[in-house]
Design a protein around this motif. Structure first.
Motif, PDB file in Angstrom:
ATOM      1  N   VAL A 203       0.781  -0.856  -0.091  1.00 34.92           N
ATOM      2  CA  VAL A 203       0.517   0.307   0.244  1.00 34.92           C
ATOM      3  C   VAL A 203       0.800   1.202   0.506  1.00 34.92           C
ATOM      4  CG1 VAL A 203      -1.748   1.029   1.747  1.00 34.92           C
ATOM      5  CG2 VAL A 203      -1.874  -0.432   1.032  1.00 34.92           C
ATOM      6  N   LEU A 204       2.089   1.092   0.465  1.00 29.60           N
ATOM      7  CA  LEU A 204       3.375   2.186   0.582  1.00 29.60           C
ATOM      8  C   LEU A 204       3.540   2.677  -0.327  1.00 29.60           C
ATOM      9  CD1 LEU A 204       4.747   4.659   2.249  1.00 29.60           C
ATOM     10  CD2 LEU A 204       6.400   2.616   2.605  1.00 29.60           C
ATOM     11  N   ASP A 205       3.630   1.805  -1.484  1.00 33.02           N
ATOM     12  CA  ASP A 205       3.878   1.903  -2.957  1.00 33.02           C
ATOM     13  C   ASP A 205       2.819   2.726  -3.356  1.00 33.02           C
ATOM     14  OD1 ASP A 205       6.516   0.370  -2.325  1.00 33.02           O
ATOM     15  OD2 ASP A 205       5.165  -1.173  -4.152  1.00 33.02           O
ATOM     16  N   MET A 206       1.688   3.109  -3.089  1.00 34.71           N
ATOM     17  CA  MET A 206       0.643   3.530  -4.012  1.00 34.71           C
ATOM     18  C   MET A 206       0.874   5.072  -3.269  1.00 34.71           C
ATOM     19  SD  MET A 206      -2.600   1.271  -4.061  1.00 34.71           S
ATOM     20  CE  MET A 206      -2.311  -0.684  -5.278  1.00 34.71           C
ATOM     21  N   GLN A 207       1.234   5.088  -1.810  1.00 31.89           N
ATOM     22  CA  GLN A 207       1.040   5.904  -1.009  1.00 31.89           C
ATOM     23  C   GLN A 207       2.358   6.722  -1.260  1.00 31.89           C
ATOM     24  OE1 GLN A 207       1.001   4.311   2.865  1.00 31.89           O
ATOM     25  NE2 GLN A 207      -0.636   6.396   3.226  1.00 31.89           N
ATOM     26  N   TRP A 208       3.179   6.399  -2.265  1.00 30.29           N
ATOM     27  CA  TRP A 208       4.405   7.114  -2.348  1.00 30.29           C
ATOM     28  C   TRP A 208       4.158   7.922  -4.016  1.00 30.29           C
ATOM     29  CZ3 TRP A 208       6.409   5.862  -7.444  1.00 30.29           C
ATOM     30  CH2 TRP A 208       7.656   6.648  -7.719  1.00 30.29           C
ATOM     31  N   LEU A 209       3.622   7.022  -4.391  1.00 25.69           N
ATOM     32  CA  LEU A 209       2.745   7.123  -5.911  1.00 25.69           C
ATOM     33  C   LEU A 209       2.094   8.833  -6.157  1.00 25.69           C
ATOM     34  CD1 LEU A 209       2.595   6.901  -9.011  1.00 25.69           C
ATOM     35  CD2 LEU A 209       0.603   5.668  -8.920  1.00 25.69           C
ATOM     36  N   ILE A 210       1.020   9.025  -4.905  1.00 23.41           N
ATOM     37  CA  ILE A 210       0.368   9.674  -4.418  1.00 23.41           C
ATOM     38  C   ILE A 210       0.979  11.281  -4.236  1.00 23.41           C
ATOM     39  CG2 ILE A 210      -1.535  10.519  -2.856  1.00 23.41           C
ATOM     40  CD1 ILE A 210      -2.931   8.260  -3.050  1.00 23.41           C
TER      41      ILE A 210
ATOM     42  N   SER B  86      11.943  11.563  -3.816  1.00 23.40           N
ATOM     43  CA  SER B  86      10.840  12.638  -3.115  1.00 23.40           C
ATOM     44  C   SER B  86       9.818  12.462  -4.251  1.00 23.40           C
ATOM     45  CB  SER B  86      10.703  13.165  -2.279  1.00 23.40           C
ATOM     46  OG  SER B  86      10.893  14.124  -2.781  1.00 23.40           O
ATOM     47  N   THR B  87      10.155  12.540  -5.527  1.00 18.73           N
ATOM     48  CA  THR B  87       8.974  13.264  -6.618  1.00 18.73           C
ATOM     49  C   THR B  87       9.449  11.990  -7.191  1.00 18.73           C
ATOM     50  OG1 THR B  87       8.147  14.259  -7.676  1.00 18.73           O
ATOM     51  CG2 THR B  87      10.571  14.761  -7.342  1.00 18.73           C
TER      52      THR B  87
ATOM     53  N   ALA C   4       4.245  11.570  -4.806  1.00 20.36           N
ATOM     54  CA  ALA C   4       5.694  12.283  -5.389  1.00 20.36           C
ATOM     55  C   ALA C   4       4.872  13.163  -6.878  1.00 20.36           C
ATOM     56  CB  ALA C   4       5.549  11.119  -6.349  1.00 20.36           C
ATOM     57  N   PHE C   5       3.616  13.272  -6.545  1.00 24.85           N
ATOM     58  CA  PHE C   5       3.313  14.159  -7.395  1.00 24.85           C
ATOM     59  C   PHE C   5       2.411  15.031  -6.843  1.00 24.85           C
ATOM     60  CE2 PHE C   5       2.932  10.529 -10.666  1.00 24.85           C
ATOM     61  CZ  PHE C   5       3.654  11.166 -10.915  1.00 24.85           C
ATOM     62  N   THR C   6       2.611  15.230  -5.402  1.00 19.52           N
ATOM     63  CA  THR C   6       1.460  16.092  -4.796  1.00 19.52           C
ATOM     64  C   THR C   6       2.496  16.561  -3.325  1.00 19.52           C
ATOM     65  OG1 THR C   6       0.177  14.365  -3.559  1.00 19.52           O
ATOM     66  CG2 THR C   6      -0.759  15.196  -4.663  1.00 19.52           C
ATOM     67  N   THR C   7       2.410  15.934  -2.256  1.00 25.55           N
ATOM     68  CA  THR C   7       3.019  16.341  -0.796  1.00 25.55           C
ATOM     69  C   THR C   7       4.670  16.653  -1.258  1.00 25.55           C
ATOM     70  OG1 THR C   7       2.764  14.890   0.534  1.00 25.55           O
ATOM     71  CG2 THR C   7       0.986  16.617   0.543  1.00 25.55           C
ATOM     72  N   LYS C   8       5.537  15.273  -2.151  1.00 23.01           N
ATOM     73  CA  LYS C   8       6.717  15.127  -1.679  1.00 23.01           C
ATOM     74  C   LYS C   8       7.356  14.947  -0.462  1.00 23.01           C
ATOM     75  CE  LYS C   8       7.410  17.687  -5.862  1.00 23.01           C
ATOM     76  NZ  LYS C   8       5.319  17.992  -6.215  1.00 23.01           N
ATOM     77  N   ASN C   9       6.421  13.684   0.334  1.00 23.11           N
ATOM     78  CA  ASN C   9       6.751  14.124   1.406  1.00 23.11           C
ATOM     79  C   ASN C   9       7.183  12.727   2.056  1.00 23.11           C
ATOM     80  OD1 ASN C   9       4.290  12.619   1.424  1.00 23.11           O
ATOM     81  ND2 ASN C   9       4.170  13.443   3.845  1.00 23.11           N
TER      82      ASN C   9
END
Length: 319
Positions: A192-199, A216-217, A201-206
């Motif tokens: 699931v963290l991979d999906m969170q990373w994808l989000i 981070s992006t 990488a295109f938004t908060t970069k956190n």
């Protein structure tokens, strides 16, 4: 007599017109038959006959969902249980919430549902084997409609052997690289963290850390993002890898994915080099096709069998 001559001339003119029309008709019919004949071999060469191999038919499941979207994101209990076991990083986020975020940001549509008898989509799956070096496959690879690359495999400085066209790149956070605007980012979600990373990488970069440091992006087109479906991953594991390893390798998943979206599949950069060493074409670090996660030996046997069954064509580089 004058009237008789006029009638004869009229009959001759009528017969001449009919003759011309008949000639044109048969000429057009012959032309159509010729073009039909010309097209048939192309279709035969391009389209794979899914039914002429019992070995293939037993494994190939045309109805399996390839890509995740909002309408197919609810996972069956057995799929979710299997996928959850792959999570090396503890999951503290609700899967449904993450999916809702995904498809508020990325395309939520069905891809590659245009299969039909007239389609002829040629695809190259390009692995990262050292057997590509000196192969001069670059131009051949670039001639395909789709060119699917895996993880970090570069093209710059290797164009002569690997080409420079990339339509799809299958990766995960730990193997992420920047992409051009014409390339689809195909996420392999091991967790699931991979999906969170994808989000992120295109938004908060956190998100900068999973089980290791990750970028981070990523430079990529948001409109060309796709996510492999966990059910597809399980299908490849069960039907094609026959349960070997924890989950299939990225290269093996890419190859089976391509079998589902393409009509002619050519495979480059898989296997050992001519010295039977396993290393990437872009570095000299020796690798092993066996690992604790993937059933590499069995995957290679299956790929070879696909070649023997004429479902793919293997290009082995220098031998």
């Amino acid at each position: 007599m004058t009237m008789l001559l006029k009638r004869l001339r009229y009959i001759i003119a009528l017969l001449s017109s009919m003759t011309i029309l008949l000639v044109l008709y048969f000429q057009n019919s012959a032309t159509l038959s010729f073009y039909s004949f010309v097209r048939k071999p192309k279709s035969h060469i391009c389209l794979e006959d899914r039914g002429n191999s019992s070995w293939f038919s037993e494994r190939y499941k045309p109805t399996v969902p390839l890509l995740l979207n909002s309408t197919n994101s609810e996972l069956h209990a057995n799929i979710f249980s299997w996928w959850k076991e792959l999570q090396d990083v503890p999951n503290v986020t609700n899967y449904t919430e993450v999916v809702n975020q995904l498809f508020s940001l990325f395309p939520d549509e069905e891809h590659y549902s245009d299969a039909g008898p007239d389609r002829c989509r040629t695809c190259a799956v390009v692995g990262n084997s050292g057997n590509l070096l000196g192969s001069n496959y670059g131009q051949l690879i670039d001639s395909h409609d789709f060119v699917i690359r895996i993880n970090k495999g570069p093209t710059e400085d290797y164009e002569k052997d690997v080409g420079n066209k990339t339509t799809h790149r299958i990766l995960y956070p730990e193997s992420a690289v920047d992409l051009n605007d014409n390339t689809h980012l195909v996420l392999l979600p091991i967790k699931v963290l991979d999906m969170q990373w994808l989000i992120s990488a295109f938004t908060t970069k956190n998100i900068t850390q999973t089980y290791t440091e990750v970028p981070s992006t990523i430079k990529a087109s948001k409109d060309k993002v796709m996510i492999l479906h966990p059910e597809f991953m399980r299908y490849v594991h069960d039907n094609w890898a026959e349960g070997h390893g924890r989950y299939p390798s990225t290269g093996f998943l890419a190859l089976i994915f391509t079998l589902h979206i393409c009509d002619k599949v050519n495979v480059f950069g898989f296997g050992a080099n001519s010295n039977r060493n396993w290393h990437h074409y872009f570095d000299e670090t020796l690798t092993s096709f066996e690992s604790s996660s993937h059933g590499g030996d069995f995957e290679n046997q299956t790929i070879y069998q696909l070649h023997q069954e004429n479902k793919i064509s293997m290009y082995k580089g220098l031998t």
